[in-house]
Scaffold this motif. Structure first.
Motif, PDB file in Angstrom:
ATOM      1  N   ARG A   1     -11.206 -26.870 -44.594  1.00 19.05           N
ATOM      2  CA  ARG A   1     -11.544 -28.218 -44.131  1.00 19.05           C
ATOM      3  C   ARG A   1     -10.291 -28.985 -43.709  1.00 19.05           C
ATOM      4  O   ARG A   1     -10.300 -29.696 -42.708  1.00 19.05           O
ATOM      5  N   ARG A   2      -9.236 -28.821 -44.478  1.00 20.66           N
ATOM      6  CA  ARG A   2      -7.986 -29.525 -44.186  1.00 20.66           C
ATOM      7  C   ARG A   2      -7.314 -28.992 -42.920  1.00 20.66           C
ATOM      8  O   ARG A   2      -6.774 -29.758 -42.132  1.00 20.66           O
ATOM      9  N   THR A   3      -7.361 -27.696 -42.701  1.00 22.46           N
ATOM     10  CA  THR A   3      -6.612 -27.104 -41.588  1.00 22.46           C
ATOM     11  C   THR A   3      -7.450 -26.860 -40.336  1.00 22.46           C
ATOM     12  O   THR A   3      -6.917 -26.901 -39.230  1.00 22.46           O
ATOM     13  N   LEU A   4      -8.725 -26.575 -40.499  1.00 19.04           N
ATOM     14  CA  LEU A   4      -9.578 -26.230 -39.360  1.00 19.04           C
ATOM     15  C   LEU A   4     -10.540 -27.353 -38.974  1.00 19.04           C
ATOM     16  O   LEU A   4     -11.075 -27.342 -37.866  1.00 19.04           O
ATOM     17  N   GLY A   5     -10.775 -28.259 -39.901  1.00 23.15           N
ATOM     18  CA  GLY A   5     -11.756 -29.312 -39.683  1.00 23.15           C
ATOM     19  C   GLY A   5     -13.070 -28.948 -40.340  1.00 23.15           C
ATOM     20  O   GLY A   5     -13.391 -27.774 -40.530  1.00 23.15           O
ATOM     21  N   GLY A   6     -13.836 -29.972 -40.684  1.00 17.80           N
ATOM     22  CA  GLY A   6     -15.067 -29.764 -41.438  1.00 17.80           C
ATOM     23  C   GLY A   6     -16.190 -29.092 -40.687  1.00 17.80           C
ATOM     24  O   GLY A   6     -17.150 -28.632 -41.298  1.00 17.80           O
ATOM     25  N   ASP A   7     -16.094 -29.014 -39.365  1.00 11.84           N
ATOM     26  CA  ASP A   7     -17.175 -28.429 -38.575  1.00 11.84           C
ATOM     27  C   ASP A   7     -16.826 -27.069 -37.967  1.00 11.84           C
ATOM     28  O   ASP A   7     -17.509 -26.604 -37.059  1.00 11.84           O
ATOM     29  N   HIS A   8     -15.788 -26.442 -38.466  1.00 12.83           N
ATOM     30  CA  HIS A   8     -15.387 -25.121 -37.973  1.00 12.83           C
ATOM     31  C   HIS A   8     -16.327 -24.055 -38.545  1.00 12.83           C
ATOM     32  O   HIS A   8     -16.777 -24.153 -39.690  1.00 12.83           O
TER      33      HIS A   8
END
Length: 181
Positions: free
Chosen positions: A111-118
């Motif tokens: 979530r921190r590195t890719l984003g919550g919608d990855h």
């Protein structure tokens, strides 16, 4: 050797794949390339998991985590992937507490590195939901499963095979809950 061993394993031919994976790992140690070593460790661990040798898979995945940590640190998406692979082995061992801990650490990094919608976040949510389903924590599992489906639909499209897999997992959860609506 690495690619062929992976192919043979996924074709349900792990007896043919294992010698190739061992050779790839031996060579990876010789050439001293951490990224190649990580791949070789992970592939052999996958074969061990596939064939039910969970302790051997776990040992290799711990080594893989150490390699990935040296290369990228503990906050990198590759570290999250390695944690997810270790969580999978813990799940097969029915060591659910350790599995959940690894999955949740992986989720936090993703979530921190890719984003919550990855889509990788969707995969980890789907895996946690399955673990929670198997341990009787249905309400939390249902929420995470729904989140995984939404993420897959939005990031991969509604016709992607991962959407279908997540929907099937969600249906299995609803069946366990006695909810067929």
């Amino acid at each position: 050797a690495v690619d062929l061993s992976w192919h043979l394993t996924t074709q349900e031919r792990p007896d043919e794949a294992e010698p190739l994976a061992r050779e790839a790992l031996r060579r990876a140690y010789e050439i001293d390339d951490p990224e190649v070593l990580d791949i070789a460790l992970t592939n052999l661990a996958f074969i061990h998991r596939w064939t039910g040798r969970y302790a051997a898979a776990e040992s290799l995945l711990h080594e893989s985590l150490e390699v990935v940590e040296r290369i990228y640190g503990t906050g990198h998406p590759s570290y999250a992937i390695s944690l997810g692979q270790l969580a999978s082995v813990h799940t097969f061992q029915k060591n659910y507490e350790e599995a959940e801990s690894c999955y949740r650490r992986s989720l936090e990094i993703q979530r921190r590195t890719l984003g919550g919608d990855h889509h990788e976040v969707g995969t980890t949510l789907n895996n946690i939901a399955g673990l929670l389903r198997d341990t009787g924590r249905y309400d939390e599992a249902e929420s995470l499963s729904g989140d995984a489906i939404r993420i897959y639909r939005e990031s991969l499209g509604p016709d992607h095979s991962w959407v279908a897999i997540a929907l099937g997992n969600h249906a299995a959860l609803l069946e366990r809950m006695g909810s067929f609506a």
